[in-house]
Write a protein that holds these residues in place. Structure first.
Motif, PDB file in Angstrom:
ATOM      1  N   MET A  77       0.844  -1.159   0.000  1.00  0.00           N
ATOM      2  CA  MET A  77       0.000   0.000   0.000  1.00  0.00           C
ATOM      3  C   MET A  77       0.899   1.235   0.000  1.00  0.00           C
ATOM      4  SD  MET A  77      -2.834   1.211   2.803  1.00  0.00           S
ATOM      5  CE  MET A  77      -3.911  -0.139   2.479  1.00  0.00           C
ATOM      6  N   GLY A  78       0.680   2.149  -0.944  1.00  0.00           N
ATOM      7  CA  GLY A  78       1.474   3.359  -1.047  1.00  0.00           C
ATOM      8  C   GLY A  78       0.989   4.434  -0.097  1.00  0.00           C
ATOM      9  N   ALA A  79       1.814   5.452   0.077  1.00  0.00           N
ATOM     10  CA  ALA A  79       1.476   6.543   0.991  1.00  0.00           C
ATOM     11  C   ALA A  79       0.239   7.289   0.529  1.00  0.00           C
ATOM     12  CB  ALA A  79       2.656   7.501   1.106  1.00  0.00           C
ATOM     13  N   ARG A  80       0.067   7.436  -0.780  1.00  0.00           N
ATOM     14  CA  ARG A  80      -1.115   8.145  -1.284  1.00  0.00           C
ATOM     15  C   ARG A  80      -2.389   7.336  -1.047  1.00  0.00           C
ATOM     16  NH1 ARG A  80       1.066  12.534  -3.283  1.00  0.00           N
ATOM     17  NH2 ARG A  80       3.000  12.432  -4.438  1.00  0.00           N
ATOM     18  N   ASP A  81      -2.270   6.007  -1.024  1.00  0.00           N
ATOM     19  CA  ASP A  81      -3.432   5.165  -0.723  1.00  0.00           C
ATOM     20  C   ASP A  81      -3.909   5.385   0.702  1.00  0.00           C
ATOM     21  OD1 ASP A  81      -3.260   4.071  -3.268  1.00  0.00           O
ATOM     22  OD2 ASP A  81      -1.980   2.430  -2.582  1.00  0.00           O
ATOM     23  N   VAL A  82      -2.969   5.609   1.610  1.00  0.00           N
ATOM     24  CA  VAL A  82      -3.313   5.845   3.011  1.00  0.00           C
ATOM     25  C   VAL A  82      -4.095   7.155   3.143  1.00  0.00           C
ATOM     26  CG1 VAL A  82      -2.352   6.302   5.310  1.00  0.00           C
ATOM     27  CG2 VAL A  82      -1.377   4.502   3.883  1.00  0.00           C
ATOM     28  N   GLU A 109      -6.207   8.419   1.182  1.00  0.00           N
ATOM     29  CA  GLU A 109      -7.602   8.227   0.784  1.00  0.00           C
ATOM     30  C   GLU A 109      -8.471   7.757   1.956  1.00  0.00           C
ATOM     31  OE1 GLU A 109      -8.777   9.202  -2.132  1.00  0.00           O
ATOM     32  OE2 GLU A 109      -6.739   9.833  -2.608  1.00  0.00           O
ATOM     33  N   ARG A 110      -7.848   7.256   2.988  1.00  0.00           N
ATOM     34  CA  ARG A 110      -8.600   6.750   4.146  1.00  0.00           C
ATOM     35  C   ARG A 110      -8.891   7.854   5.164  1.00  0.00           C
ATOM     36  NH1 ARG A 110      -4.937   1.748   5.573  1.00  0.00           N
ATOM     37  NH2 ARG A 110      -6.622   1.098   6.922  1.00  0.00           N
ATOM     38  N   LEU A 111      -8.336   9.056   4.937  1.00  0.00           N
ATOM     39  CA  LEU A 111      -8.594  10.164   5.855  1.00  0.00           C
ATOM     40  C   LEU A 111     -10.020  10.673   5.687  1.00  0.00           C
ATOM     41  CD1 LEU A 111      -5.329  12.279   5.474  1.00  0.00           C
ATOM     42  CD2 LEU A 111      -6.014  10.938   7.461  1.00  0.00           C
ATOM     43  N   PRO A 112     -10.563  11.268   6.748  1.00  0.00           N
ATOM     44  CA  PRO A 112     -11.898  11.868   6.623  1.00  0.00           C
ATOM     45  C   PRO A 112     -11.871  12.991   5.582  1.00  0.00           C
ATOM     46  CG  PRO A 112     -11.213  11.764   8.929  1.00  0.00           C
ATOM     47  CD  PRO A 112     -10.047  11.350   8.101  1.00  0.00           C
ATOM     48  N   ARG A 113     -12.999  13.234   4.931  1.00  0.00           N
ATOM     49  CA  ARG A 113     -13.123  14.209   3.851  1.00  0.00           C
ATOM     50  C   ARG A 113     -12.651  15.595   4.290  1.00  0.00           C
ATOM     51  NH1 ARG A 113     -12.200  14.391  -0.868  1.00  0.00           N
ATOM     52  NH2 ARG A 113     -12.955  12.312  -0.880  1.00  0.00           N
ATOM     53  N   ARG A 114     -12.990  16.022   5.509  1.00  0.00           N
ATOM     54  CA  ARG A 114     -12.616  17.372   5.958  1.00  0.00           C
ATOM     55  C   ARG A 114     -11.104  17.541   6.008  1.00  0.00           C
ATOM     56  NH1 ARG A 114     -11.120  17.281  11.248  1.00  0.00           N
ATOM     57  NH2 ARG A 114     -11.786  15.485  12.438  1.00  0.00           N
ATOM     58  N   LEU A 115     -10.364  16.448   6.327  1.00  0.00           N
ATOM     59  CA  LEU A 115      -8.905  16.527   6.330  1.00  0.00           C
ATOM     60  C   LEU A 115      -8.338  16.479   4.904  1.00  0.00           C
ATOM     61  CD1 LEU A 115      -7.941  14.299   9.374  1.00  0.00           C
ATOM     62  CD2 LEU A 115      -7.886  16.787   9.236  1.00  0.00           C
ATOM     63  N   LEU A 116      -8.970  15.668   4.059  1.00  0.00           N
ATOM     64  CA  LEU A 116      -8.521  15.582   2.671  1.00  0.00           C
ATOM     65  C   LEU A 116      -8.655  16.922   1.953  1.00  0.00           C
ATOM     66  CD1 LEU A 116      -9.822  12.138   1.352  1.00  0.00           C
ATOM     67  CD2 LEU A 116      -7.466  12.908   1.497  1.00  0.00           C
ATOM     68  N   ALA A 155      -2.837  18.761   2.462  1.00  0.00           N
ATOM     69  CA  ALA A 155      -2.166  18.631   1.162  1.00  0.00           C
ATOM     70  C   ALA A 155      -0.735  19.144   1.240  1.00  0.00           C
ATOM     71  CB  ALA A 155      -2.947  19.377   0.085  1.00  0.00           C
ATOM     72  N   GLY A 156      -0.527  20.242   1.960  1.00  0.00           N
ATOM     73  CA  GLY A 156       0.799  20.826   2.070  1.00  0.00           C
ATOM     74  C   GLY A 156       1.789  19.917   2.777  1.00  0.00           C
ATOM     75  N   VAL A 157       1.303  19.114   3.713  1.00  0.00           N
ATOM     76  CA  VAL A 157       2.175  18.206   4.457  1.00  0.00           C
ATOM     77  C   VAL A 157       2.209  16.822   3.814  1.00  0.00           C
ATOM     78  CG1 VAL A 157       2.438  17.006   6.660  1.00  0.00           C
ATOM     79  CG2 VAL A 157       1.853  19.428   6.630  1.00  0.00           C
ATOM     80  N   SER A 158       1.052  16.341   3.369  1.00  0.00           N
ATOM     81  CA  SER A 158       0.968  14.947   2.918  1.00  0.00           C
ATOM     82  C   SER A 158       1.645  14.700   1.575  1.00  0.00           C
ATOM     83  CB  SER A 158      -0.485  14.489   2.863  1.00  0.00           C
ATOM     84  OG  SER A 158      -1.197  15.233   1.895  1.00  0.00           O
TER      85      SER A 158
END
Length: 191
Positions: free
Chosen positions: A1-6, A8-15, A21-24
């Motif tokens: 599982m790649g870092a970008r896949d992880v 996608e599991r965050l809540p929408r408000r964080l996404l 985005a600036g950190v991830s």
């Protein structure tokens, strides 16, 4: 599982947050680089997959000095041959060493009265194969008893008949006799 896949599991408000985005994004890129580095490091631990840095260390450990202008693949094969050269020089050792160098199953036939032994190749399909005969000869010379002569079984008329190869077929498949002379015959495996 790649870092970008992880991510996608965050809540929408964080996404949707610009801070996320600036950190991830840089963290995902960094983690991907680290993952690739770890995968590459793993390959260095095996002589047959090592690149320049790992191969140099393998050569140091085995006491090999690479030939001038040798490719990475030739250097890898030389190290593998050296690693296979240990142990009691018997048919099983030579068969396993030849298989490691060529990728084909090998059968040693001993000709006691002639003080020779020969190798024949076996694979999933019959046909003509190209192997590095010089590397194989040099490697077997490292381990064989000095009083025995080593022969790689040449192509015979029986091999040509087994391959159902006619003169016309030979001319079509092999542009010159020199191309044909560099080949060996791979017999089908018997179960």
């Amino acid at each position: 599982m790649g870092a970008r896949d992880v991510l996608e599991r965050l809540p929408r408000r964080l996404l949707d947050s610009p801070y996320t985005a600036g950190v991830s994004d840089p963290m995902a890129d960094l983690s991907q680089e680290l993952l690739e580095g770890a995968r590459q490091l793993y390959l260095e631990f095996y002589a047959h997959t090592a690149n320049e840095a790992g191969l140099t260390e393998w050569e140091r450990l085995t006491g090999r000095t690479p030939a001038q202008g040798a490719t990475l693949e030739e250097r890898r094969q030389a190290v593998v041959a050296q690693l296979c050269a240990g142990g009691t020089a018997n048919a099983a050792l030579i068969e396993s060493m030849a298989k490691a160098l060529t990728g084909y199953d090998v059968k040693v036939t001993e000709h006691f009265s002639e003080y020779t032994f020969s190798l024949a190749f076996y694979g999933d399909e019959r046909g003509f194969i190209r192997i590095d005969a010089k590397l194989l000869r040099d490697s077997v010379e490292l381990v064989k008893p000095a009083h025995l002569e080593f022969v790689i079984s040449p192509i015979t008329w029986g091999d040509l008949e087994e391959a159902a190869l006619t003169w016309a077929g030979m001319e079509e498949q092999f542009p010159t006799w020199g191309h044909f002379e560099l080949l060996f015959y791979c017999h089908p495996k018997t179960t």
